[in-house]
Design a protein around this motif. Structure first.
Motif, mmCIF file in Angstrom:
data_model
loop_
_atom_site.group_PDB
_atom_site.id
_atom_site.type_symbol
_atom_site.label_atom_id
_atom_site.label_comp_id
_atom_site.label_asym_id
_atom_site.label_seq_id
_atom_site.Cartn_x
_atom_site.Cartn_y
_atom_site.Cartn_z
ATOM 1 N N ALA A 1 34.211 -56.186 -46.942
ATOM 2 C CA ALA A 1 33.516 -56.582 -48.174
ATOM 3 C C ALA A 1 32.239 -55.783 -48.401
ATOM 4 O O ALA A 1 31.604 -55.912 -49.451
ATOM 5 N N ILE A 2 31.866 -54.952 -47.434
ATOM 6 C CA ILE A 2 30.618 -54.182 -47.512
ATOM 7 C C ILE A 2 30.943 -52.743 -47.887
ATOM 8 O O ILE A 2 31.788 -52.108 -47.257
ATOM 9 N N LYS A 3 30.270 -52.228 -48.897
ATOM 10 C CA LYS A 3 30.547 -50.874 -49.363
ATOM 11 C C LYS A 3 29.506 -49.851 -48.904
ATOM 12 O O LYS A 3 29.677 -48.664 -49.136
ATOM 13 N N THR A 4 28.445 -50.307 -48.262
ATOM 14 C CA THR A 4 27.408 -49.397 -47.777
ATOM 15 C C THR A 4 27.821 -48.796 -46.433
ATOM 16 O O THR A 4 28.697 -49.333 -45.742
ATOM 17 N N PRO A 5 27.207 -47.687 -46.030
ATOM 18 C CA PRO A 5 27.591 -47.048 -44.765
ATOM 19 C C PRO A 5 27.464 -47.953 -43.549
ATOM 20 O O PRO A 5 28.256 -47.853 -42.617
ATOM 21 N N PHE A 6 26.444 -48.823 -43.573
ATOM 22 C CA PHE A 6 26.242 -49.723 -42.448
ATOM 23 C C PHE A 6 26.233 -51.169 -42.935
ATOM 24 O O PHE A 6 26.281 -51.442 -44.122
ATOM 25 N N TRP A 7 26.163 -52.087 -41.984
ATOM 26 C CA TRP A 7 26.375 -53.500 -42.292
ATOM 27 C C TRP A 7 25.405 -54.026 -43.354
ATOM 28 O O TRP A 7 25.785 -54.776 -44.235
ATOM 29 N N PHE A 8 24.144 -53.605 -43.271
ATOM 30 C CA PHE A 8 23.136 -54.108 -44.204
ATOM 31 C C PHE A 8 22.462 -52.987 -44.984
ATOM 32 O O PHE A 8 21.267 -53.041 -45.253
#
Length: 209
Positions: A143-150
């Protein structure tokens, strides 16, 4: 500062990676909980790793406690939000990752140390817990589209998950299917490609019973 423990431990590895990311100097003593238990006992009566010895001789134990201390030193550069919902989400993800690693370690010991006397109930319970956590982490990461978790910067969640995944894949390759967990497989590959992950690594050699 001294970090005790081998890098095949996902817990020791995540601490060492954080130290490197923070640019903090430390001495590494790659002692084994089996072969070097008496040495470790001088600093930690549990004979567990990671054990972290401060410059004044005081010892910190458990990766979460050690990282809490390092985050305090790092201040605004800490690999976790200082407060609020994002911090709590990060801590939950880290807890899932370290729980995953803990179950994988327990299962490894069951296979290696008990051999023909394994508890089928315990094995099935650990395997179920590992599978369920992998499913939850996969759902989160997908569900995350960024390179890292946050976001765009690496944080404790990323390190904890990647270290746990490497251990699971080495200790129990039958329990991690990249086709079932493509987001986690991609996450692990992204982290393991980083210089600090390539520097802080040790192939897993199972203990002998």
């Amino acid at each position: 500062m001294i970090l005790i423990g081998q890098y095949d431990s996902p817990f020791v590895r995540r601490v060492a990676i954080a130290l490197k990311l923070y640019g903090m100097h430390f001495e590494h003593r790659p002692w084994s909980t089996f072969g070097d238990a008496d040495k470790i006992a001088r600093y930690n009566p549990l004979r567990r790793v990671p054990t972290f010895v401060l410059d004044d001789g005081y010892s910190l134990i458990e990766s979460a406690t050690i990282l809490d201390y390092l985050d305090e030193l790092a201040g605004t550069e800490a690999l976790i939000a200082e407060r609020g919902p994002e911090r709590r989400r990060c801590l939950k993800t880290c807890a899932l990752a370290t729980g995953l690693a803990d179950k994988a370690v327990s299962l490894l010991y069951e296979h290696v140390l008990r051999k023909d006397q394994q508890s089928r109930i315990w094995v099935e319970r650990c395997e179920t817990q590992i599978g369920d956590v992998l499913d939850e982490l996969e759902k989160q990461r997908a569900a995350i589209k960024t390179p890292f978790w946050f976001g765009v910067k690496i944080g404790h969640s990323d390190v904890a998950v990647a270290c746990a995944l490497r251990f699971v894949r080495e200790a129990h390759p039958n329990l991690f299917d990249p086709a079932r967990c493509p987001a986690l497989a991609d996450h692990a590959a992204r982290c393991e490609a980083l210089e600090v992950f390539q520097e802080i690594v040790q192939p897993l050699i199972p203990p002998k019973g």
